[in-house]
Design a protein around this motif. Structure first.
Motif, PDB file in Angstrom:
ATOM      1  N   VAL A  39       0.895  -1.082  -0.040  1.00  0.00           N
ATOM      2  CA  VAL A  39      -0.007   0.220   0.102  1.00  0.00           C
ATOM      3  C   VAL A  39       0.947   1.301  -0.001  1.00  0.00           C
ATOM      4  CG1 VAL A  39      -1.786   1.172   1.235  1.00  0.00           C
ATOM      5  CG2 VAL A  39      -1.769  -1.200   1.287  1.00  0.00           C
ATOM      6  N   ILE A  40       0.624   2.000  -0.956  1.00  0.00           N
ATOM      7  CA  ILE A  40       1.211   3.352  -0.838  1.00  0.00           C
ATOM      8  C   ILE A  40       0.029   4.504  -0.744  1.00  0.00           C
ATOM      9  CG2 ILE A  40       3.494   3.037  -1.992  1.00  0.00           C
ATOM     10  CD1 ILE A  40       2.131   4.106  -4.546  1.00  0.00           C
ATOM     11  N   GLU A  41       0.481   5.781  -0.198  1.00  0.00           N
ATOM     12  CA  GLU A  41      -0.486   7.092   0.283  1.00  0.00           C
ATOM     13  C   GLU A  41       0.067   7.874  -0.226  1.00  0.00           C
ATOM     14  OE1 GLU A  41      -1.848   4.631   4.600  1.00  0.00           O
ATOM     15  OE2 GLU A  41      -0.450   6.434   4.536  1.00  0.00           O
ATOM     16  N   PRO A  42       0.066   8.338  -1.467  1.00  0.00           N
ATOM     17  CA  PRO A  42       0.319   9.777  -2.030  1.00  0.00           C
ATOM     18  C   PRO A  42      -0.637  10.765  -1.951  1.00  0.00           C
ATOM     19  CG  PRO A  42      -0.267   8.188  -3.888  1.00  0.00           C
ATOM     20  CD  PRO A  42      -0.444   7.182  -2.549  1.00  0.00           C
ATOM     21  N   GLY A  43      -0.503  11.752  -1.488  1.00  0.00           N
ATOM     22  CA  GLY A  43      -1.426  12.892  -1.289  1.00  0.00           C
ATOM     23  C   GLY A  43      -0.873  14.246  -2.040  1.00  0.00           C
ATOM     24  N   ARG A  44       0.089  14.685  -1.472  1.00  0.00           N
ATOM     25  CA  ARG A  44       0.554  16.000  -2.150  1.00  0.00           C
ATOM     26  C   ARG A  44       0.693  15.713  -3.816  1.00  0.00           C
ATOM     27  NH1 ARG A  44       3.907  19.862   0.437  1.00  0.00           N
ATOM     28  NH2 ARG A  44       4.103  18.354   2.020  1.00  0.00           N
ATOM     29  N   SER A  45       1.441  14.774  -4.002  1.00  0.00           N
ATOM     30  CA  SER A  45       1.810  14.206  -5.485  1.00  0.00           C
ATOM     31  C   SER A  45       0.573  13.984  -6.497  1.00  0.00           C
ATOM     32  CB  SER A  45       2.781  13.116  -5.492  1.00  0.00           C
ATOM     33  OG  SER A  45       2.163  11.988  -5.032  1.00  0.00           O
ATOM     34  N   VAL A  46      -0.433  13.767  -5.984  1.00  0.00           N
ATOM     35  CA  VAL A  46      -1.692  13.673  -6.498  1.00  0.00           C
ATOM     36  C   VAL A  46      -2.363  15.091  -6.808  1.00  0.00           C
ATOM     37  CG1 VAL A  46      -4.124  12.620  -6.505  1.00  0.00           C
ATOM     38  CG2 VAL A  46      -2.305  11.270  -5.835  1.00  0.00           C
ATOM     39  N   ILE A  47      -2.509  15.901  -5.774  1.00  0.00           N
ATOM     40  CA  ILE A  47      -3.489  17.046  -5.972  1.00  0.00           C
ATOM     41  C   ILE A  47      -2.132  18.401  -5.880  1.00  0.00           C
ATOM     42  CG2 ILE A  47      -3.531  17.519  -3.418  1.00  0.00           C
ATOM     43  CD1 ILE A  47      -6.153  18.390  -6.270  1.00  0.00           C
ATOM     44  N   GLY A  48      -1.126  18.476  -5.672  1.00  0.00           N
ATOM     45  CA  GLY A  48      -0.405  19.432  -5.514  1.00  0.00           C
ATOM     46  C   GLY A  48      -0.384  20.156  -6.575  1.00  0.00           C
ATOM     47  N   ASN A  49       0.389  19.645  -7.861  1.00  0.00           N
ATOM     48  CA  ASN A  49       0.520  20.389  -8.990  1.00  0.00           C
ATOM     49  C   ASN A  49      -0.888  20.714  -9.807  1.00  0.00           C
ATOM     50  OD1 ASN A  49       3.624  18.762 -10.033  1.00  0.00           O
ATOM     51  ND2 ASN A  49       3.309  20.769  -8.847  1.00  0.00           N
ATOM     52  N   ALA A  50      -1.765  20.075  -9.393  1.00  0.00           N
ATOM     53  CA  ALA A  50      -3.055  20.191  -9.991  1.00  0.00           C
ATOM     54  C   ALA A  50      -3.648  21.313  -9.656  1.00  0.00           C
ATOM     55  CB  ALA A  50      -3.961  18.985  -9.851  1.00  0.00           C
ATOM     56  N   GLY A  51      -3.546  22.198  -8.498  1.00  0.00           N
ATOM     57  CA  GLY A  51      -4.107  23.153  -7.921  1.00  0.00           C
ATOM     58  C   GLY A  51      -3.264  24.629  -8.036  1.00  0.00           C
ATOM     59  N   SER A  52      -4.145  25.592  -8.252  1.00  0.00           N
ATOM     60  CA  SER A  52      -3.395  26.933  -8.349  1.00  0.00           C
ATOM     61  C   SER A  52      -4.341  28.013  -7.739  1.00  0.00           C
ATOM     62  CB  SER A  52      -3.191  27.505 -10.011  1.00  0.00           C
ATOM     63  OG  SER A  52      -2.550  26.553 -10.685  1.00  0.00           O
ATOM     64  N   THR A  53      -3.705  29.000  -7.313  1.00  0.00           N
ATOM     65  CA  THR A  53      -4.679  30.247  -6.604  1.00  0.00           C
ATOM     66  C   THR A  53      -4.492  31.424  -7.282  1.00  0.00           C
ATOM     67  OG1 THR A  53      -4.098  29.130  -4.374  1.00  0.00           O
ATOM     68  CG2 THR A  53      -5.242  31.307  -4.240  1.00  0.00           C
ATOM     69  N   LEU A  54      -5.536  31.961  -7.527  1.00  0.00           N
ATOM     70  CA  LEU A  54      -5.694  33.249  -8.275  1.00  0.00           C
ATOM     71  C   LEU A  54      -6.073  34.228  -7.365  1.00  0.00           C
ATOM     72  CD1 LEU A  54      -7.830  32.399 -11.654  1.00  0.00           C
ATOM     73  CD2 LEU A  54      -5.389  32.336 -11.396  1.00  0.00           C
ATOM     74  N   TYR A  55      -5.247  35.478  -7.391  1.00  0.00           N
ATOM     75  CA  TYR A  55      -5.451  36.683  -6.777  1.00  0.00           C
ATOM     76  C   TYR A  55      -5.778  37.677  -7.422  1.00  0.00           C
ATOM     77  CZ  TYR A  55      -3.246  33.497  -2.862  1.00  0.00           C
ATOM     78  OH  TYR A  55      -2.861  32.498  -2.380  1.00  0.00           O
ATOM     79  N   THR A  56      -6.315  38.885  -6.934  1.00  0.00           N
ATOM     80  CA  THR A  56      -6.238  40.155  -7.443  1.00  0.00           C
ATOM     81  C   THR A  56      -5.429  41.168  -6.664  1.00  0.00           C
ATOM     82  OG1 THR A  56      -8.530  39.994  -8.036  1.00  0.00           O
ATOM     83  CG2 THR A  56      -7.839  42.114  -7.983  1.00  0.00           C
ATOM     84  N   ILE A  57      -4.583  41.838  -7.323  1.00  0.00           N
ATOM     85  CA  ILE A  57      -3.348  42.606  -6.863  1.00  0.00           C
ATOM     86  C   ILE A  57      -4.092  43.963  -6.388  1.00  0.00           C
ATOM     87  CG2 ILE A  57      -1.327  44.046  -7.313  1.00  0.00           C
ATOM     88  CD1 ILE A  57      -0.520  41.655  -8.824  1.00  0.00           C
ATOM     89  N   GLY A  58      -3.931  44.551  -5.248  1.00  0.00           N
ATOM     90  CA  GLY A  58      -4.404  45.710  -5.046  1.00  0.00           C
ATOM     91  C   GLY A  58      -3.402  46.930  -4.690  1.00  0.00           C
ATOM     92  N   ALA A  59      -3.126  47.218  -3.401  1.00  0.00           N
ATOM     93  CA  ALA A  59      -2.057  47.867  -3.047  1.00  0.00           C
ATOM     94  C   ALA A  59      -0.521  47.827  -3.510  1.00  0.00           C
ATOM     95  CB  ALA A  59      -2.007  48.222  -1.609  1.00  0.00           C
ATOM     96  N   ILE A  60       0.023  48.690  -4.099  1.00  0.00           N
ATOM     97  CA  ILE A  60       1.674  48.424  -4.290  1.00  0.00           C
ATOM     98  C   ILE A  60       2.393  49.510  -3.665  1.00  0.00           C
ATOM     99  CG2 ILE A  60       3.182  48.553  -6.115  1.00  0.00           C
ATOM    100  CD1 ILE A  60       0.813  47.701  -7.977  1.00  0.00           C
ATOM    101  N   LYS A  61       3.306  49.240  -2.624  1.00  0.00           N
ATOM    102  CA  LYS A  61       4.269  50.028  -2.010  1.00  0.00           C
ATOM    103  C   LYS A  61       5.837  49.843  -2.326  1.00  0.00           C
ATOM    104  CE  LYS A  61       5.573  51.025   2.704  1.00  0.00           C
ATOM    105  NZ  LYS A  61       5.364  50.534   4.227  1.00  0.00           N
ATOM    106  N   SER A  62       6.374  51.155  -2.503  1.00  0.00           N
ATOM    107  CA  SER A  62       7.752  50.957  -2.788  1.00  0.00           C
ATOM    108  C   SER A  62       8.487  51.533  -1.779  1.00  0.00           C
ATOM    109  CB  SER A  62       8.251  51.603  -4.128  1.00  0.00           C
ATOM    110  OG  SER A  62       7.793  50.950  -5.365  1.00  0.00           O
TER     111      SER A  62
END
Length: 430
Positions: free
Chosen positions: A287-310
């Motif tokens: 038995v093996i139990e992969p988790g991260r290697s099944v779902i990790g690369n399949a997920g991405s997160t989208l964000y909206t960029i707001g404030a920018i500070k230099s």
């Protein structure tokens, strides 16, 4: 940024599963977790085929702690995988999703009375036992139910994988399991053998997570097979199953060189046959139990960029509408990621920025000093490889509602988890 799975760039924009990032943001808002369902299914198929599940020899159990909405339970069931759960909540999710509970492995170093009763009453296939306390509880509640419960013993094998300290689990100094070749283990075996409502059929070990070197798994096979043989010879118990855990690493940045599911599985299967022959024993069911290697690369997160500070001559901060509430890994153990502007993938003008989350914490930094296309407020930032331990570790810090999860495949979208509302955020409060 490396393109993963079905990612592609069309007209300067990132598409995942045939769907444009701007369309996803328009329809579902941000922050937004996007799951590439085709990549998930293809990875499941790779494990299923390479580990000889079809031949009836072995099992692949998806490690649900990485990401376990009900829809994920349905997907892995359709792909022929078993399921590894670590809590009553994960078990209940599988139950409500219609997952066959005889294919569930119930882990955890301190399962409660309620969790053990729930598992036995629902018909969990296998409990992975960590300690003597749990042996007594399982036997008690199995007796009340008038069933004989199959169990594995979790073994601490003394193998220290080269990974972050927080995700090492195989070393001797660990909260998990029975130390291999110890008096405590021998006593536990004798105790289990005496129980009428428990049947010890297997042993389990897990050496850590985000591991790139396959060699430790070969060492683990030898240790576990040797132990299985000793249990048979000394205690007259036939160990039919040997569970080698998961932990195979995935790509996050160009410093990572992960092995494929096929390489991982073939190494274990070949080593098992070699060592079994050497020890003059039959190859147990693996038995093996992969988790991260099944779902990790399949997920991405989208964000909206707001404030920018230099900050002159020091750093440029780009703030997003998410952060440590939807991805705590960078704050927790400096996990590194790649990123890009999903709405302007091919622009030539570059700059170095630090991506900051919106939480009221100075440590809420998602990416530090990364080079991306020149940023404007309103741009869409994509961070790939957030499928594992993104949504599952998300939280409501600063009273932040949890983000939505959408799967994409062949130009179609499906809501796996809808966005939490403010009303839902306080619904447990008086």
């Amino acid at each position: 940024m490396k393109l993963l799975g079905t990612m592609e760039v069309r007209d300067n924009e990132l598409y995942i599963g045939g769907v444009a990032s701007t369309e996803l943001v328009k329809n579902y808002g941000t922050p937004l977790y996007v799951i590439d369902e085709k990549l998930v299914r293809n990875t499941c198929k790779s494990y299923y085929d390479a580990f000889k599940v079809k031949e009836g020899k072995n099992r692949v159990a998806y490690a649900g702690k990485a990401f376990l909405p009900m829809e994920m339970c349905r997907i892995i069931n359709e792909e022929g995988l078993c399921l590894d759960v670590v809590s009553g909540g994960e078990l209940f999710t599988a139950y409500k999703a219609g997952f066959p509970l005889e294919k569930v492995f119930f882990h955890g170093n301190n399962k409660s009375h309620e969790e053990i009763k729930l598992g036995i009453n629902l018909g969990v296939g296998t409990f992975v036992v960590d300690n003597l306390y749990e042996i007594e509880l399982i036997d008690k509640y199995a007796k009340e139910k008038n069933v004989v419960q199959n169990i594995y013993f979790r073994i601490t094998p003394g193998i220290e994988a080269h990974t972050h300290d927080y995700i090492q689990t195989g070393q001797i100094d660990s909260k998990f399991g029975f130390t291999i070749d110890s008096e405590a283990l021998d006593f536990a075996i004798k105790t289990a053998k005496e129980k009428e409502n428990i049947k010890l059929i297997g042993i389990h070990a897990h050496i850590g997570s985000q591991i790139f070197d396959i060699e430790p798994y070969g060492d683990l096979v030898r240790l576990m097979f040797t132990l299985a043989k000793r249990i048979r010879d000394e205690f007259d118990i036939d160990i039919t199953d040997v569970d080698l855990g998961g932990g195979i690493g995935v790509y996050y940045t160009d410093e990572d060189e992960p092995k494929s599911a096929q390489q991982f599985c073939e190494t274990i299967v070949n080593k098992a046959e070699e060592i079994a022959k050497e020890l003059r024993m039959e190859v147990p069911r693996l038995v093996i139990e992969p988790g991260r290697s099944v779902i990790g690369n399949a997920g991405s997160t989208l964000y909206t960029i707001g404030a920018i500070k230099s900050v002159l001559d020091i750093r440029k901060y780009v703030s997003i509408d998410g952060g440590m509430t939807d991805n705590i890994r960078p704050a927790l153990y400096n996990a590194a990621y790649e990123c890009a502007l999903a709405n302007r993938m091919n622009d030539e003008e570059k700059e170095v920025v630090t991506v900051a989350g919106k939480c009221c914490e100075s440590g809420d930094i998602l990416l530090k000093d990364v080079e991306i296309n020149k940023v404007n407020s309103g741009d869409i930032l994509v961070v790939p490889t957030t499928g594992a331990y993104g949504y599952s570790m998300s939280n409501n810090y600063n009273k932040t509602p949890k983000a939505a999860v959408v799967s994409v495949m062949d130009g179609n979208t499906k809501v796996m988890c809808r966005r939490q509302s403010y009303e839902e955020l306080i619904q447990l409060e008086n």
